[in-house]
Write a protein that holds these residues in place. Structure first.
Motif, PDB file in Angstrom:
ATOM      1  N   PHE A  83     -17.713  -7.326 -30.776  1.00  0.00           N
ATOM      2  CA  PHE A  83     -16.885  -7.491 -31.714  1.00  0.00           C
ATOM      3  C   PHE A  83     -15.771  -8.566 -31.141  1.00  0.00           C
ATOM      4  O   PHE A  83     -14.982  -8.550 -31.056  1.00  0.00           O
ATOM      5  CB  PHE A  83     -16.040  -6.562 -32.015  1.00  0.00           C
TER       6      PHE A  83
ATOM      7  N   MET B 281     -18.551 -12.970 -32.817  1.00  0.00           N
ATOM      8  CA  MET B 281     -19.486 -12.392 -33.245  1.00  0.00           C
ATOM      9  C   MET B 281     -18.286 -12.461 -34.538  1.00  0.00           C
ATOM     10  O   MET B 281     -18.131 -11.974 -35.956  1.00  0.00           O
ATOM     11  CB  MET B 281     -19.537 -10.948 -33.020  1.00  0.00           C
ATOM     12  N   GLN B 282     -16.964 -12.107 -33.931  1.00  0.00           N
ATOM     13  CA  GLN B 282     -16.114 -12.044 -35.259  1.00  0.00           C
ATOM     14  C   GLN B 282     -16.147 -13.872 -36.301  1.00  0.00           C
ATOM     15  O   GLN B 282     -15.589 -13.768 -37.650  1.00  0.00           O
ATOM     16  CB  GLN B 282     -14.441 -12.410 -34.695  1.00  0.00           C
TER      17      GLN B 282
ATOM     18  N   LYS C 222     -18.964 -13.115 -38.458  1.00  0.00           N
ATOM     19  CA  LYS C 222     -18.750 -12.445 -40.112  1.00  0.00           C
ATOM     20  C   LYS C 222     -17.612 -12.798 -40.348  1.00  0.00           C
ATOM     21  O   LYS C 222     -17.448 -12.396 -41.459  1.00  0.00           O
ATOM     22  CB  LYS C 222     -17.717 -10.681 -38.934  1.00  0.00           C
TER      23      LYS C 222
ATOM     24  N   GLY D  84     -19.843 -15.502 -43.016  1.00  0.00           N
ATOM     25  CA  GLY D  84     -20.431 -14.410 -43.727  1.00  0.00           C
ATOM     26  C   GLY D  84     -19.598 -14.116 -44.897  1.00  0.00           C
ATOM     27  O   GLY D  84     -20.275 -13.500 -45.984  1.00  0.00           O
ATOM     28  N   LEU D  85     -18.143 -13.539 -44.127  1.00  0.00           N
ATOM     29  CA  LEU D  85     -17.660 -13.385 -45.994  1.00  0.00           C
ATOM     30  C   LEU D  85     -17.281 -14.522 -46.843  1.00  0.00           C
ATOM     31  O   LEU D  85     -17.644 -14.136 -48.286  1.00  0.00           O
ATOM     32  CB  LEU D  85     -15.820 -13.511 -45.073  1.00  0.00           C
TER      33      LEU D  85
ATOM     34  N   LYS E  58     -20.712 -12.939 -48.930  1.00  0.00           N
ATOM     35  CA  LYS E  58     -20.359 -12.167 -49.450  1.00  0.00           C
ATOM     36  C   LYS E  58     -20.860 -11.370 -50.746  1.00  0.00           C
ATOM     37  O   LYS E  58     -21.120  -9.935 -51.365  1.00  0.00           O
ATOM     38  CB  LYS E  58     -19.160 -11.399 -49.248  1.00  0.00           C
TER      39      LYS E  58
ATOM     40  N   ASP F 198     -28.543  -8.574 -45.729  1.00  0.00           N
ATOM     41  CA  ASP F 198     -27.217  -8.424 -44.412  1.00  0.00           C
ATOM     42  C   ASP F 198     -27.523  -8.753 -43.063  1.00  0.00           C
ATOM     43  O   ASP F 198     -26.808 -10.029 -42.892  1.00  0.00           O
ATOM     44  CB  ASP F 198     -26.731  -6.509 -44.496  1.00  0.00           C
TER      45      ASP F 198
ATOM     46  N   THR G  57     -26.458 -12.765 -41.318  1.00  0.00           N
ATOM     47  CA  THR G  57     -25.823 -12.596 -40.172  1.00  0.00           C
ATOM     48  C   THR G  57     -26.533 -12.996 -39.418  1.00  0.00           C
ATOM     49  O   THR G  57     -25.502 -14.385 -38.603  1.00  0.00           O
ATOM     50  CB  THR G  57     -25.911 -10.591 -39.714  1.00  0.00           C
TER      51      THR G  57
END
Length: 196
Positions: free
Chosen positions: A117, A121-122, A125, A128-129, A132, A138, A142
């Motif tokens: 995290f 990686m944040q 993420k 990726g939103l 979504k 997934d 990613t």
């Protein structure tokens, strides 16, 4: 003096303030200045962080983490998902270009001690939103977001060489956006409906 059990937080808070006041120019920071600002002794800074570099890395990671947590990209409903993702990537690239010292420390810190995290990686993420609601596995999503993040970080860290190799100046907004468009257009978006 700050009570010993509050010292670590006071040191990080003071370092963050000084980094922000210096515009990210960490070369200006000294342990003595940090100690004075945090109202602790130099020995306590050395005890908690060992080196100025470790303290700055911890503080920068916290700065970036807060930026990521507050990041709300403009998700224009008139754009398809890929165009929305491009806008998000461009916003992150704008942050990198506008905060080079802080961004460099964060990226290199993540490379040095990767975590599940960490800020890299944040960012993955967060990218990726943008996709979504897209019917896309997934793990594949990613991986694509990690690829985008990695390219962005590499081009940022090697700005001069990237300009020489690819002909785009990362520090120029128009050229940076054009470069991101090229990268995103080369990605394979199989399984997504880019018109969604």
């Amino acid at each position: 003096m700050v009570p010993r059990n509050d010292a670590k937080k006071a040191i990080v808070d003071a370092t963050i303030e000084l980094i922000q006041e210096s515009g990210g120019n960490i070369e200006e920071l000294t342990v003595r200045t940090i100690a004075e600002r945090s109202n602790v002794g130099i020995g306590l800074i050395n005890y908690h962080f060992q080196t100025k570099e470790n303290l700055i890395e911890v503080s920068v990671q916290q700065i970036i983490g807060e930026v990521i947590s507050k990041f709300k990209p403009d998700m224009n409903g008139n754009l398809n998902r890929i165009e929305q993702l491009k806008n998000v990537v461009k916003s992150v690239a704008d942050f990198l270009a506008g905060n080079p010292s802080v961004a460099r420390i964060s990226i290199l810190g993540d490379f040095k001690t990767p975590k599940t995290f960490d800020n890299t990686m944040q960012t993955v993420k967060g990218f990726g939103l943008s996709l979504k609601d897209v019917n896309f596995p997934d793990k594949d999503k990613t991986l694509l977001m990690f690829m985008i993040t990695s390219v962005l970080q590499a081009v940022f860290l090697r700005r001069e060489l990237s300009e020489e190799l690819f002909g785009y100046q990362f520090d120029d907004k128009v050229q940076r956006d054009r470069f991101i468009d090229v990268i995103m257009n080369y990605m394979k978006w199989e399984g997504t409906d880019s018109n969604e």
